[in-house]
Design an enzyme around this catalytic site. Sequence first.
Site, short mmCIF file in Angstrom:
data_model
loop_
_atom_site.label_atom_id
_atom_site.label_comp_id
_atom_site.label_asym_id
_atom_site.label_seq_id
_atom_site.Cartn_x
_atom_site.Cartn_y
_atom_site.Cartn_z
CG ASP A 69 -2.12 0.99 0.92
OD1 ASP A 69 -2.72 0.90 -0.17
OD2 ASP A 69 -2.41 1.83 1.78
CB SER A 70 2.53 2.94 -2.13
OG SER A 70 1.87 2.58 -3.32
CG PHE A 154 1.73 3.24 -12.30
CD1 PHE A 154 1.03 3.28 -11.11
CD2 PHE A 154 2.95 2.59 -12.33
CE1 PHE A 154 1.54 2.67 -9.97
CE2 PHE A 154 3.47 1.97 -11.20
CZ PHE A 154 2.76 2.01 -10.02
CE LYS A 177 8.11 4.37 -11.11
NZ LYS A 177 6.91 3.90 -11.74
CG HIS A 182 7.46 4.45 -3.18
ND1 HIS A 182 7.70 4.76 -4.51
CD2 HIS A 182 6.14 4.15 -3.12
CE1 HIS A 182 6.57 4.66 -5.20
NE2 HIS A 182 5.62 4.29 -4.38
NE ARG A 183 4.45 -0.05 -5.44
CZ ARG A 183 4.23 1.07 -6.09
NH1 ARG A 183 5.11 1.54 -6.93
NH2 ARG A 183 3.10 1.72 -5.92
#
Length: 199
Positions: A69-70, A154, A177, A182-183
């Site tokens: 969840d982000s 996206f 990227k 963050h992921r």
Amino acid sequence: MKHLVLASGNAGKLEELRAMLAGLPLRIVAQGELGVDDVPETGLTFVENALIKARHASAVTGLPALADDSGLIVDALDGAPGLYSARYAGSPTNALANNAKLLDAMRGVPAERRSARFYAVIVLLRHPEDPQPLIAEGSWEGTITTEPRGDGGFGYNPVFLDPVYGLTAAEMDSALKNRLSHRAVALATLQHKLHALSL
């Protein structure tokens, strides 16, 4: 090879997560491939929502589940869009509308006050009742642009600028990227634990 279900219906997230997990000895299966529908995200935090998604996917499939969840946290907007990033401009999710609403809210905000970060929580459940879920978090610092830039990625990628590279997330190639995001930070924290688990 062990199976792991990715608890997400977001095609962009699935693509990123699959690429980041490619080196692991796991067969990564998207929940949609197993007939698992999205579950309402009723939590009040990113961690709660990730747990809800992982628990649902694991319960339906009987497999270990990984969920993310982000969101985008903008300091000048007191943390908005935050937990509601996907639905910032209303439902259904619409990235163009979300970006337009964000840029409108940031109109007139000076450069020194445009700081923001992408934040992600990734949860791994070995089974639906796992009392010790593995939880990792990551963030990616940047600023909000004044207009969209780039065609890749996206969500908020066209309006999120990495100050080190001078590129929006949408202008970066996927390799860069997937190294900075963050992921990626959250997964790096989690990855060494995956090797040791009995999945």
